[in-house]
Design a protein around this motif. Structure first.
Motif, PDB file in Angstrom:
ATOM      1  N   GLN A 132       0.859  -1.188   0.000  1.00 36.23           N
ATOM      2  CA  GLN A 132       0.000   0.000   0.000  1.00 36.23           C
ATOM      3  C   GLN A 132       0.892   1.233   0.000  1.00 36.23           C
ATOM      4  OE1 GLN A 132      -3.103   0.090   2.956  1.00 36.23           O
ATOM      5  NE2 GLN A 132      -4.320  -1.322   1.743  1.00 36.23           N
ATOM      6  N   GLY A 133       1.091   1.799  -1.192  1.00 40.59           N
ATOM      7  CA  GLY A 133       1.953   2.969  -1.296  1.00 40.59           C
ATOM      8  C   GLY A 133       1.555   4.066  -0.322  1.00 40.59           C
ATOM      9  N   LEU A 134       0.256   4.238  -0.140  1.00 37.74           N
ATOM     10  CA  LEU A 134      -0.200   5.344   0.704  1.00 37.74           C
ATOM     11  C   LEU A 134       0.243   5.177   2.152  1.00 37.74           C
ATOM     12  CD1 LEU A 134      -1.883   7.985   0.940  1.00 37.74           C
ATOM     13  CD2 LEU A 134      -3.834   6.555   1.565  1.00 37.74           C
ATOM     14  N   MET A 135       0.175   3.958   2.685  1.00 33.30           N
ATOM     15  CA  MET A 135       0.530   3.753   4.097  1.00 33.30           C
ATOM     16  C   MET A 135       1.995   4.138   4.339  1.00 33.30           C
ATOM     17  SD  MET A 135      -2.137   2.853   5.940  1.00 33.30           S
ATOM     18  CE  MET A 135      -3.195   3.907   4.929  1.00 33.30           C
ATOM     19  N   GLY A 136       2.874   3.689   3.430  1.00 34.43           N
ATOM     20  CA  GLY A 136       4.280   4.043   3.572  1.00 34.43           C
ATOM     21  C   GLY A 136       4.503   5.539   3.419  1.00 34.43           C
ATOM     22  N   HIS A 137       3.803   6.132   2.466  1.00 33.48           N
ATOM     23  CA  HIS A 137       3.973   7.560   2.196  1.00 33.48           C
ATOM     24  C   HIS A 137       3.527   8.402   3.392  1.00 33.48           C
ATOM     25  CE1 HIS A 137       4.569  11.031  -0.315  1.00 33.48           C
ATOM     26  NE2 HIS A 137       3.297  11.374  -0.306  1.00 33.48           N
ATOM     27  N   LEU A 138       2.475   7.948   4.082  1.00 34.00           N
ATOM     28  CA  LEU A 138       2.011   8.684   5.258  1.00 34.00           C
ATOM     29  C   LEU A 138       2.925   8.446   6.457  1.00 34.00           C
ATOM     30  CD1 LEU A 138      -1.871   8.063   5.169  1.00 34.00           C
ATOM     31  CD2 LEU A 138      -0.625  10.104   4.403  1.00 34.00           C
ATOM     32  N   GLY A 139       3.620   7.315   6.443  1.00 39.68           N
ATOM     33  CA  GLY A 139       4.448   6.964   7.601  1.00 39.68           C
ATOM     34  C   GLY A 139       3.716   6.053   8.577  1.00 39.68           C
ATOM     35  N   ALA A 140       2.649   5.415   8.119  1.00 40.72           N
ATOM     36  CA  ALA A 140       1.876   4.531   8.998  1.00 40.72           C
ATOM     37  C   ALA A 140       2.582   3.193   9.147  1.00 40.72           C
ATOM     38  CB  ALA A 140       0.477   4.315   8.412  1.00 40.72           C
ATOM     39  N   ARG A 141       2.339   2.524  10.289  1.00 43.14           N
ATOM     40  CA  ARG A 141       2.896   1.184  10.464  1.00 43.14           C
ATOM     41  C   ARG A 141       1.893   0.285  11.182  1.00 43.14           C
ATOM     42  NH1 ARG A 141       5.683   4.204  14.584  1.00 43.14           N
ATOM     43  NH2 ARG A 141       5.142   3.285  16.602  1.00 43.14           N
ATOM     44  N   LEU A 142       2.008  -0.995  10.905  1.00 43.15           N
ATOM     45  CA  LEU A 142       1.124  -1.971  11.535  1.00 43.15           C
ATOM     46  C   LEU A 142       1.463  -2.137  13.002  1.00 43.15           C
ATOM     47  CD1 LEU A 142       1.014  -4.724   8.791  1.00 43.15           C
ATOM     48  CD2 LEU A 142      -1.012  -3.711   9.855  1.00 43.15           C
ATOM     49  N   GLY A 143       0.442  -2.257  13.850  1.00 40.17           N
ATOM     50  CA  GLY A 143       0.624  -2.612  15.251  1.00 40.17           C
ATOM     51  C   GLY A 143       0.174  -4.059  15.433  1.00 40.17           C
ATOM     52  N   HIS A 144      -0.638  -4.280  16.447  1.00 41.73           N
ATOM     53  CA  HIS A 144      -1.167  -5.603  16.751  1.00 41.73           C
ATOM     54  C   HIS A 144      -1.958  -6.185  15.570  1.00 41.73           C
ATOM     55  CE1 HIS A 144      -3.044  -8.775  19.115  1.00 41.73           C
ATOM     56  NE2 HIS A 144      -4.209  -8.387  18.633  1.00 41.73           N
ATOM     57  N   ILE A 145      -1.730  -7.475  15.294  1.00 48.11           N
ATOM     58  CA  ILE A 145      -2.536  -8.187  14.293  1.00 48.11           C
ATOM     59  C   ILE A 145      -3.136  -9.410  14.973  1.00 48.11           C
ATOM     60  CG2 ILE A 145      -2.555  -9.386  12.071  1.00 48.11           C
ATOM     61  CD1 ILE A 145       0.035  -7.916  11.353  1.00 48.11           C
ATOM     62  N   GLY A 146      -4.404  -9.335  15.328  1.00 48.69           N
ATOM     63  CA  GLY A 146      -5.077 -10.463  15.961  1.00 48.69           C
ATOM     64  C   GLY A 146      -6.209 -10.948  15.076  1.00 48.69           C
ATOM     65  N   PRO A 147      -6.796 -12.086  15.420  1.00 52.44           N
ATOM     66  CA  PRO A 147      -7.917 -12.569  14.612  1.00 52.44           C
ATOM     67  C   PRO A 147      -9.094 -11.598  14.705  1.00 52.44           C
ATOM     68  CG  PRO A 147      -7.150 -14.242  16.194  1.00 52.44           C
ATOM     69  CD  PRO A 147      -6.497 -12.962  16.568  1.00 52.44           C
ATOM     70  N   GLY A 148      -9.428 -10.973  13.592  1.00 52.83           N
ATOM     71  CA  GLY A 148     -10.544 -10.036  13.575  1.00 52.83           C
ATOM     72  C   GLY A 148     -10.236  -8.682  14.168  1.00 52.83           C
ATOM     73  N   ARG A 149      -8.951  -8.388  14.359  1.00 51.64           N
ATOM     74  CA  ARG A 149      -8.595  -7.120  15.014  1.00 51.64           C
ATOM     75  C   ARG A 149      -7.198  -6.684  14.590  1.00 51.64           C
ATOM     76  NH1 ARG A 149     -10.399  -4.613  19.964  1.00 51.64           N
ATOM     77  NH2 ARG A 149      -8.761  -3.372  20.938  1.00 51.64           N
ATOM     78  N   VAL A 150      -7.094  -5.502  14.009  1.00 52.58           N
ATOM     79  CA  VAL A 150      -5.798  -4.984  13.553  1.00 52.58           C
ATOM     80  C   VAL A 150      -5.644  -3.529  13.983  1.00 52.58           C
ATOM     81  CG1 VAL A 150      -4.472  -4.326  11.483  1.00 52.58           C
ATOM     82  CG2 VAL A 150      -5.492  -6.608  11.634  1.00 52.58           C
ATOM     83  N   HIS A 151      -4.442  -3.196  14.446  1.00 51.00           N
ATOM     84  CA  HIS A 151      -4.110  -1.822  14.839  1.00 51.00           C
ATOM     85  C   HIS A 151      -3.137  -1.221  13.819  1.00 51.00           C
ATOM     86  CE1 HIS A 151      -4.893  -2.548  19.439  1.00 51.00           C
ATOM     87  NE2 HIS A 151      -5.590  -3.380  18.712  1.00 51.00           N
TER      88      HIS A 151
END
Lengths: 152, 152, 152, 152
Positions: free
Chosen positions: D25-44
């Motif tokens: 996702q070019g946009l996520m990198g461009h904004l500076g966003a990063r993934l946090g917790h990845i759980g079943p049915g739940r993502v930060h």
């Protein structure tokens, strides 16, 4: 999603204000809806199953589901307002998650954010059959506080 | 916003399919709503003013406004579906722009995008008093096409 | 849906107010968005295609589509506000109708109802490739007018 | 609203699938966003404060807030999908409850209902400053599961 703790009821004056307003809503009486729990920032409305509130397959009509959800949210907001104010729905959005069926449906309006002008509520509607409860709709609503009309 | 061109009506088989479905919606009859124009991708539903559809200030209840808007959008989508399919509302969002009053309100559902699985409709509701029409609510709705039930 | 009449531009003072505000939106510059038409109650924002605004399949990311739609609606509302006021988005809802692709996308914010406190806008986003335009997203937005901050 | 229990993480294959998609996702990198917790049915998803993601008053732009909320919900849905499927946002609605500020904002997507075709998520965004967390946006999102593209 719905906790079974019933938070304390709103004070009697607030409860009476809401019961009086509810009784003036011709639509609620016509549908057969009735008020359940009235707590600070949280109001429940129940609607028993009957042919007059169905859609073409015999489930509760989305319009009936939405109507009690909208009123539950409006009154939830209203419990936190000072006297001599009134509440209007600005907008709401609702997802119909499953066919709404059961002995009755129960809408719960819960204040998420109470501001000076605007209030935002979460709306949930459950289908209830005996001890079974299942979430049939979930929504989000924005309301505005206005100066009350004389008769309010 | 609402153009006065009445596009051609839907073909008679489609019209009949929609009238049959509408007649099975207990809520529409109970509210006193009736079908207006049925065109391809566009359906109107009217609701006359009566105490049974009001909120606490005597205006049309947002739940009644939403109920006919939801049905108008659902039937607008349905006009473009093949036989042996059915329609369900996935979700909708509605802004109540002004107190809904008049001799009747008229909801117009208009298909914006008709996909194989999902359809998106614009919803508009007008308050009508004599020759005066004013927009009282506007919304957006997502619907899903499903295989029809036997009785559909 | 999108008429090709370009209504008259807003007066120069309003245009300047909007350009100044737009230039202070770090996100718009960072995405590469630019203002298009600025008319009374109607503002266009364009976003050229580039890898920095995509999702995982190479289409415009819904977040980029929404960002320019939200800003277009906010500025459309702002064109009708008196001086020394500011605008905040209360909420919006957007349907992504089709994968957003093209040389650029163009968001159009159009005021549907301008009230003293609240404004409601229609949002549309088109994918543009040469002379081809196709609607890729449609939304509805509620905004609130507030007293301006000193720097506004 | 946000519980501090961190439910168990999703299995490693699911986590990897999501990290790979996020990185595309070019946009996520461009904004500076990063993934946090990845759980079943739940993502930060987290987005640090920087001038490139602001609106005209220096707060996080609603478009940036929405972009990470939309992606968090999309990936929350995706954690529950079988292999060789993909996810698209159908629509979402978001209320901006308060100016979004802090060292970073954190979006949490949580699946409310996972169906065969459609998934509904709750979206929440918090402003985080040190140990302080405050809810700045809340939303609701509908997603559709599709057969994956070759490269997915």
């Amino acid at each position: 999603m719905e906790d079974e703790r019933q938070p304390e009821p709103a004070n009697p004056a607030v409860q009476e204000r809401i019961r009086n307003s509810f009784d003036r809503q011709g639509l609620m009486g016509h549908l057969g809806a009735r008020l359940g729990h009235i707590g600070p920032g949280r109001v429940h409305i129940l609607l028993p199953s009957r042919p007059e509130v169905t859609q073409q397959h015999g489930y509760f009509h989305a319009g009936a589901t939405s109507a009690i959800a909208d009123s539950a949210g409006g009154y939830a907001a209203f419990t936190l307002f000072p006297e001599n104010t009134s509440v209007l729905t600005v907008e709401y959005k609702i997802n119909l998650l499953a066919p709404a069926e059961g002995e009755h449906i129960e809408a719960i309006g819960q204040v998420l954010k109470s501001g000076r002008t605007l209030t935002v509520c979460q709306l949930e509607v459950f289908g209830v059959q005996g001890t079974q409860r299942s979430l049939v709709a979930t929504g989000q609503q924005t309301l505005i506080r206005i100066h009350a009309r004389a008769e309010q």
